[in-house]
Design an enzyme around this catalytic site. Structure first.
Site, PDB file in Angstrom:
ATOM      1  N   LYS A 124      76.272  90.520 150.385  1.00  0.00           N
ATOM      2  CA  LYS A 124      76.499  89.105 150.686  1.00  0.00           C
ATOM      3  C   LYS A 124      75.420  88.231 150.062  1.00  0.00           C
ATOM      4  CE  LYS A 124      79.087  89.922 154.952  1.00  0.00           C
ATOM      5  NZ  LYS A 124      79.227  91.355 154.785  1.00  0.00           N
ATOM      6  N   ARG A 299      86.941  95.456 148.643  1.00  0.00           N
ATOM      7  CA  ARG A 299      87.813  96.510 149.167  1.00  0.00           C
ATOM      8  C   ARG A 299      89.117  95.881 149.631  1.00  0.00           C
ATOM      9  NH1 ARG A 299      87.582  95.054 154.449  1.00  0.00           N
ATOM     10  NH2 ARG A 299      85.582  94.326 155.275  1.00  0.00           N
TER      11      ARG A 299
END
Length: 668
Positions: A124, A299
């Site tokens: 992140k 993902r």
């Protein structure tokens, strides 16, 4: 690395995951003619995904860090079974660059982005730095590498409160804390780091300005190894609790066509910054005016089915075709948006007990048939065990319709027709949520669930005549089934007698209400029920779906019932009901469980002691923290007093019901 080795066709796929997502990947892989390999822990030896796969390999003990998170064991499982490709699913190792690299080194095709892409966008903090450079708008925050307490405190003071402390790796609300004052910062960081380390093996934190009551919008992207990168519209994921998504829908009812194109273009720009290959999600937060990039998930997402239903695209199939080295089959302008889809996550948890996870064996599992826009993605079956070691999600119920309101209605009906017994689920809560007036009107934000919690968990309705009659019919059906193995006799047929009539009394208890007595009269002539001063004609007939049709007060209704000893579960047109059939021979005792004890609500691991023996504490003061199903639960003092004794230590694995601490009340 040679692209032909990274992306190539294979025949055997190992799914490095469990539960619902492993089952979902296996279904598509099998439809594409692939051989499938499951991996499992000792706790999952009888799990649904193990049964579905062509082969299965034991990884290790129940704890994820000893099994599903062991990279070398997953690689060895692929070697043993001849698997050439690995699909990571979501969670566990799905965003672990080390795992992606280990697969590449072992000559396995990783169904997802490369380790380098994952490192750039999966972190992140790293992705935010990249987006800042690319000119994508960000929420103000700290995304640096330095993780010492002084640096994080200085960053927090600069950003200002309220703020969000969250794990740089992973997602799902784990390792995330809202901090509203400087005094809350240090303990929030300690707790978030500990939870992130347990869930993802990485305790790095980032700090962001907390946007109060925002909307959460994300865009599905997918790229191939030939340079094509597409967006597949957006999803609205605003309905959350504790930063965990609960209900998701596509497209977002918030955006108009112009806004939709703008946010999708921003998502494509973000993914193009690393020449992204594979399926991924670009997440944004909106304050009602502006949209800010918050992270990329490298993902497949839990909520991917809503995108599949509005586009007609099987995302797992596309993932596999990209891994084969194929080109994406469509261009951006060929992707069409059709209708509306909405998904609800079914969890084994008890909303009435602060959503405490529920564990045990599933005794009943009934879902409506998947047809006409309804889809059920499930990872459990009747007889499966829900353990305390993993995420509590059992299934996803997804509905598609031409309009949003019709999709909501279809989803709610499917939830109402889903029956799970043996563990407590959030299904009634989900029904209340999706039919809430604010949800129907799209007047939502991420704080809606917390604000409306009481309205989303109304007190259970009292059983009426229909439910009391259904309870008796359920008992009689159960008795008839039990008697089938015995020699046929007209005396065993309910309602038949050569002469005369008989009576049978039943008593039922609902919650803490007074017992209700009903008298059944049967024999030579129609059966009748006496409830209070009234008498009703009574008839029932079993149906093929395991329920029965009940006629009472001149109306025939279909009933779903489960009889477990003296505990009855009923689903009627009025809702769900739990009744206790009072033992007609007496001898019942009710064990009173004191609410003044500090006991383990579920099996778990003690991860922190938050008070000292001998300390004077107030009611609600935190005593200790348990890790249950990868989430932390803080146990608090039931009343003001002195912490007389702590009966556990950090690292202890404790079973449900074990007393962990003792508080001695102090008189006022």
């Amino acid at each position: 690395m040679d692209r032909s080795k990274m992306y190539r066709r294979f025949r055997t796929l190992l799914i490095a995951n469990r539960g619902e997502i492993a089952c979902r990947v296996i279904r598509t892989a099998r439809a594409m003619g692939l051989r499938t390999v499951a991996v499992y822990s000792e706790a999952d030896s009888g799990a649904m995904h193990v049964a579905m796969a062509d082969e299965a390999v034991l990884l290790g003990p129940a704890r994820a860090r000893d099994s599903y998170l062991k990279i070398e064991r997953v690689i060895e499982a692929a070697r043993k079974t001849g698997a050439e490709g690995v699909h990571p699913g979501y969670g566990f190792l799905s965003e672990n660059a080390e795992f992606a690299q280990a697969c590449a080194v072992a000559g396995l095709v990783f169904v997802g982005p490369t380790a380098a892409m994952m490192t750039a966008m999966g972190s992140k903090s790293g992705s935010k730095a990249l987006m800042e450079k690319a000119g994508v708008p960000l929420v103000p925050g700290y995304h640096g590498e330095a993780q010492d307490e002084a640096t994080l405190k200085k960053a927090a003071d600069r950003i200002g409160f309220p703020l969000l402390v969250k794990a740089s790796a992973g997602g799902g609300g784990r390792g995330m804390r809202v901090v509203r004052s400087a005094g809350e910062l240090a303990p929030a960081i300690v707790s978030a780091k500990r939870e992130a380390k347990a869930a993802f093996g990485d305790d790095r934190m980032l700090i962001e300005k907390y946007v109060d009551n925002p909307r959460h919008i994300e865009v599905q992207v997918i790229g191939d190894s030939h340079g094509s990168l597409l967006s597949l519209f957006e999803r609205e994921c605003t309905l959350q609790r504790r930063h965990q998504k609960v209900v998701e829908e596509a497209p977002s009812p918030t955006l108009d066509a112009k806004q939709r194109e703008a946010v999708c273009a921003a998502a494509r720009k973000a993914a193009a910054a690393v020449k992204y290959v594979g399926a991924g999600t670009i997440e944004f937060v909106s304050d009602g005016k502006d949209v800010f990039f918050i992270e990329m998930n490298t993902r497949l997402q839990v909520e991917h089915p809503v995108t599949e239903l509005i586009t007609g695209i099987d995302l797992v199939e596309w993932q596999l075709r990209v891994a084969f080295g194929e080109k994406l089959p469509l261009k951006q302008d060929e992707i069409r948006l059709n209708g509306h889809a909405i998904e609800a996550r079914v969890y084994a948890e008890n909303p009435a007990r602060n959503f405490m996870p529920s564990v045990g064996r599933i005794k009943t599992w009934r879902t409506p048939s998947a047809a006409d826009g309804l889809r059920i993605d499930e990872g459990y079956r009747e007889g499966d065990v829900v353990s305390p070691y993993y995420d509590a999600m059992l299934a996803k119920v997804i509905a598609w319709a031409p309009t949003r309101q019709a999709a909501i209605d279809k989803l709610n009906l499917a939830l109402e027709e889903t029956d799970v017994r043996g563990v407590v689920t959030n299904i009634p809560f989900l029904s209340a949520l999706v039919t809430h007036p604010n949800v129907r009107a799209n007047a939502i934000d991420t704080g809606l669930i917390e604000r409306e919690l009481k309205n989303l968990m109304p007190a259970p309705a009292a059983p009426g005549n229909l439910e009391l009659g259904a309870a008796i019919a359920a008992i009689l059906v159960d008795e008839q089934v039990a008697a089938r193995g015995e020699a046929h006799s007209p005396w065993r047929t309910f309602g038949w007698m050569p002469v005369g009539r008989r009576q049978r009394a039943f008593k039922f208890r609902h919650g803490h209400e007074a017992e209700q007595e009903i008298c059944l009269t049967y024999g030579n002539g129609p059966a009748a029920l006496s409830i209070g001063e009234r008498e009703f004609a009574f008839a029932f007939s079993p149906t093929e779906d395991g329920g029965f049709d009940l006629t009472i007060e001149g109306v025939t209704s279909h009933i779903v019932a489960v009889v477990e000893g003296h505990e009855l579960y009923l689903r009627t047109r009025n809702g769900r009901f739990d009744l206790h059939w009072v033992d007609p021979f007496g001898g019942e005792t009710e064990e009173q469980v004191g609410e003044d004890k500090i006991v383990a609500p579920l099996p778990g691991t003690v991860v922190a002691l938050l008070a000292e023996e001998g300390a004077r504490i107030e009611k609600g003061a935190p005593i200790l923290t348990l890790e249950v199903m990868k989430m932390e639960q803080t146990l608090r003092a039931p009343y003001a007093g002195v912490l007389k004794k702590i009966k556990c230590k950090v690292g202890d694995i404790v079973q449900e019901g074990v007393e962990l601490a003792e508080v001695e009340p102090v008189g006022e």
